[in-house]
Design an enzyme around this catalytic site. Structure first.
Site, PDB file in Angstrom:
ATOM      1  CG  ASP A  84      -1.898  -1.111   1.206  1.00  0.00           C
ATOM      2  OD1 ASP A  84      -2.374  -1.225   0.292  1.00  0.00           O
ATOM      3  OD2 ASP A  84      -2.245  -1.313   2.224  1.00  0.00           O
TER       4      ASP A  84
ATOM      5  CG  ASP B 157      -6.540  -1.472  -1.834  1.00  0.00           C
ATOM      6  OD1 ASP B 157      -6.925  -2.805  -2.185  1.00  0.00           O
ATOM      7  OD2 ASP B 157      -5.826  -1.255  -1.083  1.00  0.00           O
TER       8      ASP B 157
END
Length: 161
Positions: A123, A141
């Site tokens: 991330d 995402d």
């Protein structure tokens, strides 16, 4: 009555999923090569680049477990991906829903690649207001979120029952 999508259109939707996967993996590769873990690089007053890893699911759900969650979440991603590929290739839906399915599929596979290769998801997008930070996320995402949003829009405003 919905117009049936052609086989080439359905293949194009799978191609969009592939583009999502490539964009996701390239972005993660760049971030891993240019940022140290948890280093913040400001982009805007509400946005940083930062390298973080997630061994769980959304919002690091179950990340602190002893490893079984990696197999569990990979299994879910594989099952969802197989279901979406089957649905894209065989079921009736409109183009907006197809685009949504493509985004969700590409995002799920992008994060699955991370789980298989590294055992964790990379991330790097950090959004915040003041001192309150949203959990870091990535391109996969983002596409999953946009895909789900498109499905909601489609179900509320476009598709006829």
């Amino acid at each position: 009555m919905q117009k049936e999508l052609t086989k080439s259109c359905r293949m194009g939707l799978l191609g969009i999923s592939l583009i999502v996967i490539v964009l996701d993996q390239i972005s993660k590769y760049i971030v891993r090569g240019h940022l140290e873990l948890y280093q913040l690089k400001p982009v805007m007053p509400f946005w940083n680049w930062t390298l973080a890893y997630n061994e769980g699911a959304a919002f690091s759900f179950l990340a602190s477990q002893n490893g079984w969650q990696k197999i569990f979440f990979a299994g879910i991603a594989i099952a969802v991906s197989i279901g979406l590929i089957y649905y894209i290739m065989t079921k009736p839906f409109n183009l907006l829903a197809g685009l949504a399915f493509s985004f969700i599929l590409g995002g799920a596979l992008g994060n699955l690649i991370d789980r298989i290769v590294a055992g964790k998801v990379t991330d790097f997008i950090d959004w915040y207001v003041g001192t309150h930070h949203w959990p870091a996320f990535n391109v996969a995402d983002s596409f999953i979120t946009v895909g789900v949003t498109l499905l909601i829009i489609d179900s509320l405003f476009v598709s006829k029952k």
